[in-house]
Design a protein around this motif. Structure first.
Motif, PDB file in Angstrom:
ATOM      1  N   LEU A 144       0.842  -1.199   0.000  1.00 15.22           N
ATOM      2  CA  LEU A 144       0.000   0.000   0.000  1.00 15.22           C
ATOM      3  C   LEU A 144       0.879   1.252   0.000  1.00 15.22           C
ATOM      4  CD1 LEU A 144      -2.934   1.028   0.201  1.00 15.22           C
ATOM      5  CD2 LEU A 144      -2.649   0.993   2.692  1.00 15.22           C
ATOM      6  N   PRO A 145       0.917   1.985  -1.127  1.00 18.30           N
ATOM      7  CA  PRO A 145       1.786   3.164  -1.196  1.00 18.30           C
ATOM      8  C   PRO A 145       1.170   4.411  -0.566  1.00 18.30           C
ATOM      9  CG  PRO A 145       0.735   2.797  -3.320  1.00 18.30           C
ATOM     10  CD  PRO A 145       0.276   1.683  -2.404  1.00 18.30           C
ATOM     11  N   MET A 146       2.039   5.307  -0.183  1.00 14.21           N
ATOM     12  CA  MET A 146       1.747   6.657   0.293  1.00 14.21           C
ATOM     13  C   MET A 146       1.216   6.724   1.720  1.00 14.21           C
ATOM     14  SD  MET A 146       2.939   8.510  -1.946  1.00 14.21           S
ATOM     15  CE  MET A 146       4.026   7.454  -2.847  1.00 14.21           C
ATOM     16  N   ILE A 147       1.365   5.652   2.477  1.00 11.17           N
ATOM     17  CA  ILE A 147       1.197   5.724   3.927  1.00 11.17           C
ATOM     18  C   ILE A 147       2.611   5.860   4.475  1.00 11.17           C
ATOM     19  CG2 ILE A 147       0.450   4.535   6.026  1.00 11.17           C
ATOM     20  CD1 ILE A 147      -1.877   5.441   4.319  1.00 11.17           C
ATOM     21  N   MET A 148       2.884   6.972   5.119  1.00 13.29           N
ATOM     22  CA  MET A 148       4.251   7.302   5.507  1.00 13.29           C
ATOM     23  C   MET A 148       4.618   6.791   6.898  1.00 13.29           C
ATOM     24  SD  MET A 148       3.961  11.129   4.001  1.00 13.29           S
ATOM     25  CE  MET A 148       5.693  11.509   4.056  1.00 13.29           C
ATOM     26  N   ASP A 149       3.715   7.009   7.839  1.00 10.99           N
ATOM     27  CA  ASP A 149       3.948   6.620   9.225  1.00 10.99           C
ATOM     28  C   ASP A 149       2.623   6.200   9.834  1.00 10.99           C
ATOM     29  OD1 ASP A 149       6.789   7.986   9.796  1.00 10.99           O
ATOM     30  OD2 ASP A 149       5.545   9.473   8.781  1.00 10.99           O
ATOM     31  N   VAL A 150       2.696   5.296  10.795  1.00  5.51           N
ATOM     32  CA  VAL A 150       1.534   4.981  11.622  1.00  5.51           C
ATOM     33  C   VAL A 150       1.978   5.063  13.075  1.00  5.51           C
ATOM     34  CG1 VAL A 150       0.261   3.624   9.936  1.00  5.51           C
ATOM     35  CG2 VAL A 150       1.932   2.500  11.384  1.00  5.51           C
ATOM     36  N   GLY A 151       1.018   5.371  13.937  1.00  7.35           N
ATOM     37  CA  GLY A 151       1.386   5.553  15.327  1.00  7.35           C
ATOM     38  C   GLY A 151       0.276   5.171  16.278  1.00  7.35           C
ATOM     39  N   LEU A 152       0.640   5.220  17.534  1.00  8.06           N
ATOM     40  CA  LEU A 152      -0.281   4.920  18.633  1.00  8.06           C
ATOM     41  C   LEU A 152      -0.120   5.999  19.688  1.00  8.06           C
ATOM     42  CD1 LEU A 152      -2.179   3.003  20.308  1.00  8.06           C
ATOM     43  CD2 LEU A 152      -0.074   1.897  21.126  1.00  8.06           C
ATOM     44  N   THR A 153      -1.245   6.500  20.173  1.00  7.80           N
ATOM     45  CA  THR A 153      -1.247   7.424  21.305  1.00  7.80           C
ATOM     46  C   THR A 153      -2.179   6.858  22.364  1.00  7.80           C
ATOM     47  OG1 THR A 153      -0.881   9.343  19.868  1.00  7.80           O
ATOM     48  CG2 THR A 153      -1.723   9.791  22.076  1.00  7.80           C
ATOM     49  N   VAL A 154      -1.689   6.801  23.605  1.00 10.06           N
ATOM     50  CA  VAL A 154      -2.481   6.373  24.761  1.00 10.06           C
ATOM     51  C   VAL A 154      -2.541   7.568  25.701  1.00 10.06           C
ATOM     52  CG1 VAL A 154      -2.699   4.731  26.655  1.00 10.06           C
ATOM     53  CG2 VAL A 154      -1.682   3.996  24.479  1.00 10.06           C
ATOM     54  N   GLU A 155      -3.743   8.118  25.895  1.00  8.79           N
ATOM     55  CA  GLU A 155      -3.923   9.301  26.734  1.00  8.79           C
ATOM     56  C   GLU A 155      -4.784   8.967  27.937  1.00  8.79           C
ATOM     57  OE1 GLU A 155      -5.673  12.423  24.433  1.00  8.79           O
ATOM     58  OE2 GLU A 155      -3.870  12.696  23.200  1.00  8.79           O
ATOM     59  N   GLN A 156      -4.304   9.372  29.106  1.00 11.60           N
ATOM     60  CA  GLN A 156      -5.096   9.194  30.322  1.00 11.60           C
ATOM     61  C   GLN A 156      -6.254  10.175  30.281  1.00 11.60           C
ATOM     62  OE1 GLN A 156      -2.946   9.251  34.028  1.00 11.60           O
ATOM     63  NE2 GLN A 156      -4.778   9.701  35.188  1.00 11.60           N
ATOM     64  N   ILE A 157      -7.426   9.686  30.660  1.00 11.12           N
ATOM     65  CA  ILE A 157      -8.597  10.531  30.705  1.00 11.12           C
ATOM     66  C   ILE A 157      -8.533  11.357  31.971  1.00 11.12           C
ATOM     67  CG2 ILE A 157     -11.123  10.598  30.867  1.00 11.12           C
ATOM     68  CD1 ILE A 157     -11.122   7.971  29.289  1.00 11.12           C
ATOM     69  N   ASN A 158      -8.752  12.639  31.823  1.00  9.33           N
ATOM     70  CA  ASN A 158      -8.696  13.552  32.953  1.00  9.33           C
ATOM     71  C   ASN A 158     -10.025  13.501  33.689  1.00  9.33           C
ATOM     72  OD1 ASN A 158      -8.335  15.597  34.746  1.00  9.33           O
ATOM     73  ND2 ASN A 158      -7.712  17.116  33.239  1.00  9.33           N
ATOM     74  N   THR A 159     -10.049  12.861  34.843  1.00 11.01           N
ATOM     75  CA  THR A 159     -11.277  12.742  35.617  1.00 11.01           C
ATOM     76  C   THR A 159     -11.407  13.819  36.681  1.00 11.01           C
ATOM     77  OG1 THR A 159     -10.201  11.189  37.130  1.00 11.01           O
ATOM     78  CG2 THR A 159     -11.427  10.261  35.273  1.00 11.01           C
ATOM     79  N   SER A 160     -10.336  14.593  36.904  1.00  5.73           N
ATOM     80  CA  SER A 160     -10.373  15.618  37.951  1.00  5.73           C
ATOM     81  C   SER A 160     -10.933  16.935  37.468  1.00  5.73           C
ATOM     82  CB  SER A 160      -8.953  15.848  38.513  1.00  5.73           C
ATOM     83  OG  SER A 160      -8.148  16.446  37.518  1.00  5.73           O
ATOM     84  N   GLY A 161     -11.049  17.100  36.127  1.00  6.07           N
ATOM     85  CA  GLY A 161     -11.537  18.365  35.600  1.00  6.07           C
ATOM     86  C   GLY A 161     -10.416  19.380  35.427  1.00  6.07           C
ATOM     87  N   LYS A 162      -9.185  19.011  35.758  1.00  6.47           N
ATOM     88  CA  LYS A 162      -8.036  19.895  35.598  1.00  6.47           C
ATOM     89  C   LYS A 162      -7.164  19.374  34.469  1.00  6.47           C
ATOM     90  CE  LYS A 162      -7.800  20.619  40.564  1.00  6.47           C
ATOM     91  NZ  LYS A 162      -6.987  20.366  41.740  1.00  6.47           N
ATOM     92  N   ASN A 163      -6.385  20.254  33.849  1.00  2.00           N
ATOM     93  CA  ASN A 163      -5.413  19.830  32.826  1.00  2.00           C
ATOM     94  C   ASN A 163      -4.061  19.733  33.359  1.00  2.00           C
ATOM     95  OD1 ASN A 163      -6.588  19.049  30.485  1.00  2.00           O
ATOM     96  ND2 ASN A 163      -6.711  21.109  29.646  1.00  2.00           N
TER      97      ASN A 163
END
Length: 163
Positions: A144-163
């Motif tokens: 399959l051409p023209m797919i350059m990179d693939v990745g994974l992101t795992v983000e913790q869900i903010n349950t405290s309401g703060k960033n």
């Protein structure tokens, strides 16, 4: 002397600012595909070390494609192997372009497009240890051409309401 201090101060401030933006990110990695071609026989594997089994996470598939990619979507088989060696398989369709207009989605820079696509929401890992995420392209095209990179992101869900 003052210019030397500024020279070191500006990059230090930028690093601090950028690291503050990723506070909830447990894992993020892209893997470049050789010659911008994803071979069906070459799965991409991410290894995530999970230590927190109490919080919830959102999982994202990241896709970087060239403007000359021939399709508006990308199908991926995603295998997740837990530390207990259990296997879960999902099939995911990544929509990369609007099906009606053909306009690329995500963020573009020149002829390169980045998409961060939600794979699973509110995931709670069952056990501590290494989780393997294995992506295999499922487009019925061996190379399959023209797919350059693939990745994974795992983000913790903010349950405290703060960033």
């Amino acid at each position: 002397m003052i210019t030397v201090r500024r020279f070191f101060l500006v990059p230090a401030l930028l690093i601090l600012l950028l690291s503050a933006c990723n506070r909830g990110v447990l894992y993020q990695k892209y893997i470049a595909l050789p010659d911008n071609v994803w071979d069906v026989k070459s799965p991409v594997v991410f290894s995530v070390d999970v230590r927190d089994t109490l919080n919830y996470y959102n999982l994202f598939v990241n896709v970087r494609n060239a403007d000359s990619y021939d399709y508006s979507n990308l199908y991926i088989f995603i295998d997740v192997v837990s530390p207990a060696h259990t296997l879960e398989r999902d099939t995911m369709q990544c929509i990369l372009a609007d099906p009606n207009t053909g306009k690329w989605l995500g963020e573009g820079l020149g002829d390169i497009w980045d998409n961060k696509i939600l794979f699973k929401r509110n995931v709670r890992f069952r056990g501590k240890g290494q989780y393997a995420f294995r992506y295999t392209q499922a487009m019925r095209v061996d190379k399959l051409p023209m797919i350059m990179d693939v990745g994974l992101t795992v983000e913790q869900i903010n349950t405290s309401g703060k960033n």
